[in-house]
Structures are given as structure tokens and as C-alpha cells.
Design a protein around this motif. Structure first.
Motif, PDB file in Angstrom:
ATOM      1  N   GLU A  48       0.820  -1.205   0.000  1.00 63.51           N
ATOM      2  CA  GLU A  48       0.000   0.000   0.000  1.00 63.51           C
ATOM      3  C   GLU A  48       0.860   1.263   0.000  1.00 63.51           C
ATOM      4  OE1 GLU A  48      -2.545   0.185   3.427  1.00 63.51           O
ATOM      5  OE2 GLU A  48      -0.887   0.027   4.856  1.00 63.51           O
ATOM      6  N   PHE A  49       0.296   2.278  -0.592  1.00 66.34           N
ATOM      7  CA  PHE A  49       0.962   3.578  -0.695  1.00 66.34           C
ATOM      8  C   PHE A  49       1.026   4.257   0.666  1.00 66.34           C
ATOM      9  CE2 PHE A  49       2.060   7.624  -2.430  1.00 66.34           C
ATOM     10  CZ  PHE A  49       1.285   8.562  -1.760  1.00 66.34           C
ATOM     11  N   VAL A  50       2.159   4.892   0.928  1.00 65.94           N
ATOM     12  CA  VAL A  50       2.337   5.658   2.164  1.00 65.94           C
ATOM     13  C   VAL A  50       2.489   7.147   1.850  1.00 65.94           C
ATOM     14  CG1 VAL A  50       3.794   6.039   4.187  1.00 65.94           C
ATOM     15  CG2 VAL A  50       3.365   3.700   3.371  1.00 65.94           C
ATOM     16  N   ALA A  51       3.454   7.477   1.012  1.00 68.53           N
ATOM     17  CA  ALA A  51       3.718   8.886   0.710  1.00 68.53           C
ATOM     18  C   ALA A  51       4.576   8.973  -0.549  1.00 68.53           C
ATOM     19  CB  ALA A  51       4.430   9.577   1.866  1.00 68.53           C
ATOM     20  N   VAL A  52       4.531  10.131  -1.186  1.00 69.85           N
ATOM     21  CA  VAL A  52       5.346  10.373  -2.371  1.00 69.85           C
ATOM     22  C   VAL A  52       5.850  11.803  -2.345  1.00 69.85           C
ATOM     23  CG1 VAL A  52       3.406  11.111  -3.819  1.00 69.85           C
ATOM     24  CG2 VAL A  52       5.443  10.141  -4.898  1.00 69.85           C
ATOM     25  N   ILE A  53       7.014  12.010  -2.932  1.00 70.63           N
ATOM     26  CA  ILE A  53       7.555  13.348  -3.085  1.00 70.63           C
ATOM     27  C   ILE A  53       8.045  13.510  -4.520  1.00 70.63           C
ATOM     28  CG2 ILE A  53       9.870  12.672  -2.240  1.00 70.63           C
ATOM     29  CD1 ILE A  53       9.967  15.512  -0.932  1.00 70.63           C
ATOM     30  N   TYR A  54       7.648  14.606  -5.135  1.00 72.83           N
ATOM     31  CA  TYR A  54       8.133  14.901  -6.470  1.00 72.83           C
ATOM     32  C   TYR A  54       9.524  15.496  -6.350  1.00 72.83           C
ATOM     33  CZ  TYR A  54       3.649  13.765  -8.491  1.00 72.83           C
ATOM     34  OH  TYR A  54       2.522  13.091  -8.904  1.00 72.83           O
ATOM     35  N   TRP A  55      10.457  14.910  -7.063  1.00 68.64           N
ATOM     36  CA  TRP A  55      11.874  15.191  -6.823  1.00 68.64           C
ATOM     37  C   TRP A  55      12.243  16.639  -7.102  1.00 68.64           C
ATOM     38  CZ3 TRP A  55      14.529  12.303  -3.853  1.00 68.64           C
ATOM     39  CH2 TRP A  55      15.906  12.461  -3.769  1.00 68.64           C
ATOM     40  N   SER A  56      11.724  17.203  -8.157  1.00 70.56           N
ATOM     41  CA  SER A  56      12.141  18.544  -8.542  1.00 70.56           C
ATOM     42  C   SER A  56      11.566  19.613  -7.628  1.00 70.56           C
ATOM     43  CB  SER A  56      11.725  18.820  -9.994  1.00 70.56           C
ATOM     44  OG  SER A  56      12.095  20.121 -10.375  1.00 70.56           O
ATOM     45  N   GLY A  57      10.253  19.676  -7.534  1.00 73.38           N
ATOM     46  CA  GLY A  57       9.620  20.744  -6.780  1.00 73.38           C
ATOM     47  C   GLY A  57       9.374  20.459  -5.315  1.00 73.38           C
ATOM     48  N   ALA A 102       8.363   7.531 -12.623  1.00 70.87           N
ATOM     49  CA  ALA A 102       7.655   8.667 -13.193  1.00 70.87           C
ATOM     50  C   ALA A 102       6.172   8.340 -13.153  1.00 70.87           C
ATOM     51  CB  ALA A 102       8.126   8.920 -14.619  1.00 70.87           C
ATOM     52  N   PRO A 103       5.559   8.427 -11.983  1.00 66.31           N
ATOM     53  CA  PRO A 103       4.187   7.943 -11.815  1.00 66.31           C
ATOM     54  C   PRO A 103       3.130   8.771 -12.503  1.00 66.31           C
ATOM     55  CG  PRO A 103       4.915   9.020  -9.824  1.00 66.31           C
ATOM     56  CD  PRO A 103       6.105   8.945 -10.721  1.00 66.31           C
ATOM     57  N   GLY A 104       3.457  10.001 -12.852  1.00 64.65           N
ATOM     58  CA  GLY A 104       2.474  10.813 -13.541  1.00 64.65           C
ATOM     59  C   GLY A 104       1.674  11.657 -12.579  1.00 64.65           C
ATOM     60  N   SER A 105       0.389  11.751 -12.819  1.00 65.08           N
ATOM     61  CA  SER A 105      -0.454  12.652 -12.052  1.00 65.08           C
ATOM     62  C   SER A 105      -0.685  12.133 -10.639  1.00 65.08           C
ATOM     63  CB  SER A 105      -1.792  12.815 -12.762  1.00 65.08           C
ATOM     64  OG  SER A 105      -2.536  11.607 -12.686  1.00 65.08           O
ATOM     65  N   THR A 106      -1.220  13.001  -9.806  1.00 67.97           N
ATOM     66  CA  THR A 106      -1.481  12.627  -8.421  1.00 67.97           C
ATOM     67  C   THR A 106      -2.509  11.507  -8.328  1.00 67.97           C
ATOM     68  OG1 THR A 106      -3.101  14.415  -8.262  1.00 67.97           O
ATOM     69  CG2 THR A 106      -0.877  14.874  -7.505  1.00 67.97           C
ATOM     70  N   ALA A 107      -3.294  11.338  -9.359  1.00 63.01           N
ATOM     71  CA  ALA A 107      -4.273  10.249  -9.362  1.00 63.01           C
ATOM     72  C   ALA A 107      -3.612   8.894  -9.545  1.00 63.01           C
ATOM     73  CB  ALA A 107      -5.293  10.476 -10.468  1.00 63.01           C
ATOM     74  N   MET A 110      -0.392   6.582  -6.313  1.00 61.57           N
ATOM     75  CA  MET A 110      -0.628   5.582  -5.285  1.00 61.57           C
ATOM     76  C   MET A 110      -0.527   4.158  -5.804  1.00 61.57           C
ATOM     77  SD  MET A 110      -3.709   7.288  -3.098  1.00 61.57           S
ATOM     78  CE  MET A 110      -3.585   8.952  -2.446  1.00 61.57           C
ATOM     79  N   SER A 111      -0.355   3.999  -7.093  1.00 64.57           N
ATOM     80  CA  SER A 111      -0.287   2.665  -7.689  1.00 64.57           C
ATOM     81  C   SER A 111       1.145   2.186  -7.779  1.00 64.57           C
ATOM     82  CB  SER A 111      -0.896   2.689  -9.089  1.00 64.57           C
ATOM     83  OG  SER A 111      -2.241   3.064  -9.053  1.00 64.57           O
ATOM     84  N   PRO A 112       1.473   1.068  -7.136  1.00 66.77           N
ATOM     85  CA  PRO A 112       2.848   0.553  -7.219  1.00 66.77           C
ATOM     86  C   PRO A 112       3.302   0.323  -8.655  1.00 66.77           C
ATOM     87  CG  PRO A 112       1.607  -0.592  -5.506  1.00 66.77           C
ATOM     88  CD  PRO A 112       0.626   0.246  -6.251  1.00 66.77           C
ATOM     89  N   GLU A 113       2.384   0.000  -9.527  1.00 66.35           N
ATOM     90  CA  GLU A 113       2.735  -0.301 -10.908  1.00 66.35           C
ATOM     91  C   GLU A 113       3.352   0.893 -11.631  1.00 66.35           C
ATOM     92  OE1 GLU A 113      -0.174  -2.944  -9.263  1.00 66.35           O
ATOM     93  OE2 GLU A 113      -0.299  -0.774  -9.596  1.00 66.35           O
TER      94      GLU A 113
END
Length: 128
Positions: A48-57, A102-107, A110-113
Motif C-alpha cells: 500500500e501507498f504511504v507517501a510520495v515526493i516529487y523530486w524537482s519541486g 515517473a508515476p504521472g499525475s497525483t491520481a 498511489m499505484s505501485p505499478e
């Protein structure tokens, strides 16, 4: 290729804190990964997803169950991501994995894929 190495897991009592680190390396890291995230997997459960951070901003997104308790951050100079976990609960017990991609949008984050690179995982155990 991108290599991810987690560290910082361990055993802690409920209410305690831990800080996880994920060090990224590889020539293609900067071009391959626009975001890094933390996932966790408890025995018998799906990852399950916990958290994400976009590297650049530095924008962040959290799962509802960790909001206000966990903080994700990164040190761009060290290519390292962190997860500060406070007020830990027994239900936080899991193997924690860092991921890059590069997961894309915030939607989609949360997907591990959506993540192409994974660390080996680090065990976090919270005792009651």
C-alpha cells in the motif's frame, strides 16, 4: 539503471519514532525518476501507498492513515529520500519499500505499478 537502498527500520514501541532513508544511485536516476515514494506491505496484505515526493519541486502527497504523523522529505544533493515516522502504531508494522519512477499525475502515484525501481525493503515493527 537506478539502485535504491533503504535503511533505518527497526523495533520501536507504540508512540515512538523512526526515520527511514532511501539512497538512490545510478547514472539514469535524474532522468528516470520524477518522484520517489514509500510503500509498505504487512503480512498477508497487499502493498500500500504511504507517501510520495516529487523530486524537482518537492510536492508531497500522503495516505490518509499517515497524515499528521509521517513526513516525507528529500535531499537532492545526496539523492536521498527520508520518511520521518512519529506516533507509530502497531498497525504501522510492515516492510517499508522505497520506490522511484515517473508515476504521472497525483491520481496515479498511489499505484505501485507506476514505479519502475524498488529497494529491498526495511522492516518496521511497532510493539504495543
Amino acid at each position: 539503471q537506478v539502485q535504491l537502498v533503504e535503511s533505518g527500520g527497526g523495533l520501536v514501541q507504540a508512540g515512538g519514532s523512526l526515520r527511514l532513508s532511501c539512497a538512490a544511485s545510478g547514472r539514469t536516476f535524474s532522468s528516470s525518476a520524477s518522484a520517489m515514494g514509500w510503500f509498505r506491505q504487512a503480512p498477508g496484505k497487499e502493498r500500500e501507498f504511504v507517501a510520495v515526493i516529487y523530486w524537482s519541486g518537492g510536492s508531497t502527497l500522503y495516505a490518509d492513515f499517515v497524515k499528521g504523523r509521517f513526513t516525507i522529505s528529500r535531499d537532492k544533493a545526496k539523492n536521498t529520500m527520508y520518511l520521518q515516522m512519529n506516533s507509530l502504531k502497531p498497525e504501522d508494522t510492515a516492510v517499508y519499500y522505497c520506490a522511484a519512477g515517473a508515476p504521472g499525475s497525483t491520481a496515479l502515484v498511489m499505484s505501485p505499478e507506476r514505479y519502475g525501481y524498488w529497494g529491498q525493503g526495511t522492516q518496521v515493527t511497532v510493539s504495543s
